[in-house]
Design a protein around this motif. Structure first.
Motif, PDB file in Angstrom:
ATOM      1  N   LEU A  45      -0.968 -11.059 -14.457  1.00  0.00           N
ATOM      2  CA  LEU A  45      -0.955 -10.613 -13.069  1.00  0.00           C
ATOM      3  C   LEU A  45      -2.399 -10.513 -12.614  1.00  0.00           C
ATOM      4  CD1 LEU A  45       0.477  -9.495 -10.534  1.00  0.00           C
ATOM      5  CD2 LEU A  45       0.301  -7.211 -11.567  1.00  0.00           C
ATOM      6  N   LEU A  46      -2.783 -11.310 -11.623  1.00  0.00           N
ATOM      7  CA  LEU A  46      -4.156 -11.355 -11.116  1.00  0.00           C
ATOM      8  C   LEU A  46      -4.206 -10.668  -9.760  1.00  0.00           C
ATOM      9  CD1 LEU A  46      -7.042 -12.443 -11.594  1.00  0.00           C
ATOM     10  CD2 LEU A  46      -6.321 -14.565 -10.465  1.00  0.00           C
ATOM     11  N   LEU A  47      -4.939  -9.584  -9.683  1.00  0.00           N
ATOM     12  CA  LEU A  47      -5.059  -8.826  -8.444  1.00  0.00           C
ATOM     13  C   LEU A  47      -6.270  -9.327  -7.669  1.00  0.00           C
ATOM     14  CD1 LEU A  47      -4.469  -5.244  -9.928  1.00  0.00           C
ATOM     15  CD2 LEU A  47      -2.763  -6.856  -9.050  1.00  0.00           C
ATOM     16  N   GLY A  48      -6.041  -9.863  -6.471  1.00  0.00           N
ATOM     17  CA  GLY A  48      -7.125 -10.396  -5.661  1.00  0.00           C
ATOM     18  C   GLY A  48      -7.024 -11.897  -5.521  1.00  0.00           C
ATOM     19  N   ALA A  49      -7.540 -12.409  -4.400  1.00  0.00           N
ATOM     20  CA  ALA A  49      -7.487 -13.851  -4.147  1.00  0.00           C
ATOM     21  C   ALA A  49      -8.813 -14.377  -3.631  1.00  0.00           C
ATOM     22  CB  ALA A  49      -6.371 -14.159  -3.134  1.00  0.00           C
ATOM     23  N   GLY A  50      -9.904 -13.647  -3.900  1.00  0.00           N
ATOM     24  CA  GLY A  50     -11.228 -14.071  -3.460  1.00  0.00           C
ATOM     25  C   GLY A  50     -11.930 -14.927  -4.495  1.00  0.00           C
ATOM     26  N   GLY A  51     -13.254 -14.986  -4.384  1.00  0.00           N
ATOM     27  CA  GLY A  51     -14.036 -15.838  -5.265  1.00  0.00           C
ATOM     28  C   GLY A  51     -13.962 -15.445  -6.727  1.00  0.00           C
TER      29      GLY A  51
ATOM     30  N   VAL B  90       1.402 -18.887  -9.321  1.00  0.00           N
ATOM     31  CA  VAL B  90       2.325 -18.498  -8.254  1.00  0.00           C
ATOM     32  C   VAL B  90       1.792 -17.245  -7.569  1.00  0.00           C
ATOM     33  CG1 VAL B  90       4.320 -19.500  -9.438  1.00  0.00           C
ATOM     34  CG2 VAL B  90       3.729 -17.096  -9.832  1.00  0.00           C
ATOM     35  N   TRP B  91       2.391 -16.887  -6.455  1.00  0.00           N
ATOM     36  CA  TRP B  91       2.027 -15.646  -5.792  1.00  0.00           C
ATOM     37  C   TRP B  91       3.273 -14.786  -5.639  1.00  0.00           C
ATOM     38  CZ3 TRP B  91       3.492 -13.359  -1.152  1.00  0.00           C
ATOM     39  CH2 TRP B  91       4.362 -14.102  -0.351  1.00  0.00           C
ATOM     40  N   ALA B  92       3.057 -13.513  -5.487  1.00  0.00           N
ATOM     41  CA  ALA B  92       4.169 -12.585  -5.301  1.00  0.00           C
ATOM     42  C   ALA B  92       3.778 -11.532  -4.271  1.00  0.00           C
ATOM     43  CB  ALA B  92       4.542 -11.924  -6.626  1.00  0.00           C
ATOM     44  N   PRO B  93       4.737 -11.049  -3.501  1.00  0.00           N
ATOM     45  CA  PRO B  93       4.435 -10.015  -2.511  1.00  0.00           C
ATOM     46  C   PRO B  93       4.187  -8.647  -3.136  1.00  0.00           C
ATOM     47  CG  PRO B  93       6.769 -10.526  -2.488  1.00  0.00           C
ATOM     48  CD  PRO B  93       6.130 -11.513  -3.409  1.00  0.00           C
ATOM     49  N   ALA B  94       4.718  -8.436  -4.358  1.00  0.00           N
ATOM     50  CA  ALA B  94       4.557  -7.138  -5.023  1.00  0.00           C
ATOM     51  C   ALA B  94       4.680  -7.331  -6.524  1.00  0.00           C
ATOM     52  CB  ALA B  94       5.596  -6.138  -4.527  1.00  0.00           C
ATOM     53  N   ALA B  95       4.130  -6.364  -7.272  1.00  0.00           N
ATOM     54  CA  ALA B  95       4.156  -6.447  -8.733  1.00  0.00           C
ATOM     55  C   ALA B  95       5.473  -5.940  -9.289  1.00  0.00           C
ATOM     56  CB  ALA B  95       3.007  -5.640  -9.319  1.00  0.00           C
ATOM     57  N   THR B  96       5.918  -6.582 -10.352  1.00  0.00           N
ATOM     58  CA  THR B  96       7.107  -6.157 -11.086  1.00  0.00           C
ATOM     59  C   THR B  96       6.727  -5.986 -12.554  1.00  0.00           C
ATOM     60  OG1 THR B  96       7.719  -8.494 -11.338  1.00  0.00           O
ATOM     61  CG2 THR B  96       8.725  -7.276  -9.505  1.00  0.00           C
ATOM     62  N   PRO B  97       7.536  -5.226 -13.330  1.00  0.00           N
ATOM     63  CA  PRO B  97       7.165  -4.932 -14.730  1.00  0.00           C
ATOM     64  C   PRO B  97       7.467  -6.072 -15.687  1.00  0.00           C
ATOM     65  CG  PRO B  97       9.189  -3.809 -14.169  1.00  0.00           C
ATOM     66  CD  PRO B  97       8.703  -4.439 -12.897  1.00  0.00           C
ATOM     67  N   GLU B  98       6.699  -7.158 -15.597  1.00  0.00           N
ATOM     68  CA  GLU B  98       6.970  -8.329 -16.434  1.00  0.00           C
ATOM     69  C   GLU B  98       5.709  -9.000 -16.950  1.00  0.00           C
ATOM     70  OE1 GLU B  98       7.867 -12.008 -13.858  1.00  0.00           O
ATOM     71  OE2 GLU B  98       8.613 -10.335 -12.644  1.00  0.00           O
TER      72      GLU B  98
END
Length: 273
Positions: free
Chosen positions: A125-131, A171-179
């Motif tokens: 799970l990668l938080l952020g979409a910047g550089g 992929v992208w997701a609107p919210a995090a899930t426990p996976e």
């Protein structure tokens, strides 16, 4: 004496001189590594002047990584994917190679924490979409992770990043899930002391929660994660790792003990508290 430099703004708290001084000590090379506080208007001139006078290599930090990408005459595949350059390598005759070692530094640190082959099959799970996020995606995929899910405060930016790669593994997701096995914070939230809100179930499911930011004390995000997840780590190891890969580009074949440098740097950071 070999001359190296880091360009940035701000730059006064950069740990790069300490890191590269330790690299030089390890291999018995007398070098000078300095900081250059510059501006967008002066960046190109400062870089050109450094290499015109015999500079052996340079690092580039915020906010000039895109400036460096536009200035170089040659670019590595890694830097092209990242759309940013953090390492400048002189090729002679005014030619400069731009590379990006940030993602290599992250992968090195994750493998140090988990084991050399333990990224294979992991769900990230990668938080952020910047550089910062863009710079680590391809090295993570090359290291064998199964999927990278991008979540960002602006869903549009996350979608744009995913479309840029055109890989079924991203992929992208609107919210995090426990996976997710690994959670990596590539946002700047920790610089301002902001908390990132993730559910306890998401954190509890993760084997490792990693914050690219670093400091003598855990960030609010890592403090929160530490209540639930098995392991947390800040980005100091990533900093040492990316520096080590840059150093090897400048001095081909340099044999470095990155773990030793990391231990020295952590002790120095803690000493300053």
């Amino acid at each position: 004496m070999m001359q190296f430099i880091v360009f940035g703004n701000p730059i006064e708290h950069s740990l790069s001189p300490l890191i590269h001084a330790d690299f030089g000590r390890q291999i018995g090379v007398n070098l000078q590594y300095s900081r250059s506080l510059t501006s967008s208007a002066q960046f190109n001139r400062a870089v050109a002047e450094f290499f015109r006078t015999g500079g052996g290599g340079a690092n580039v930090t915020v906010p000039f990584k895109q400036h460096a990408y536009a200035q170089v005459t040659h670019v590595s595949a890694r830097a092209e994917r990242a759309g940013a350059v953090n390492t400048l390598v002189p090729l002679g005759a005014g030619q400069l190679l731009g590379d990006n070692t940030d993602g290599l530094g992250l992968v090195w640190d994750l493998q140090r924490l988990l084991g050399a082959s333990q990224l294979t099959g992991k769900r990230v799970l990668l938080l952020g979409a910047g550089g910062a996020a863009r710079g680590v995606i391809q090295p993570l995929l090359d290291a064998g992770v199964t999927t990278i899910t991008v979540i960002n405060r602006s869903p549009e930016r996350a979608q744009q990043l995913v479309q840029l790669w055109q890989s079924p593994q991203l992929v992208w997701a609107p919210a995090a899930t426990p996976e997710y096995d690994l959670i990596v914070n590539a946002t700047s939230a920790s610089l301002s002391g902001d908390k990132l809100v993730l559910g306890a179930d998401v954190l509890d499911a993760a084997e490792l929660v990693y914050d690219m930011m670093y400091g003598a004390k855990p960030s609010p995000f890592l403090e929160q994660a530490g209540q639930y997840t098995q392991m947390t780590a800040d980005g100091l190891g990533m900093l040492v790792g990316q520096a080590g890969f840059a150093f090897k580009l400048w001095l081909d074949g340099a044999e470095l003990n990155l773990n030793e440098t990391l231990e020295r740097l952590r002790a120095e950071l803690n000493r300053g508290t």
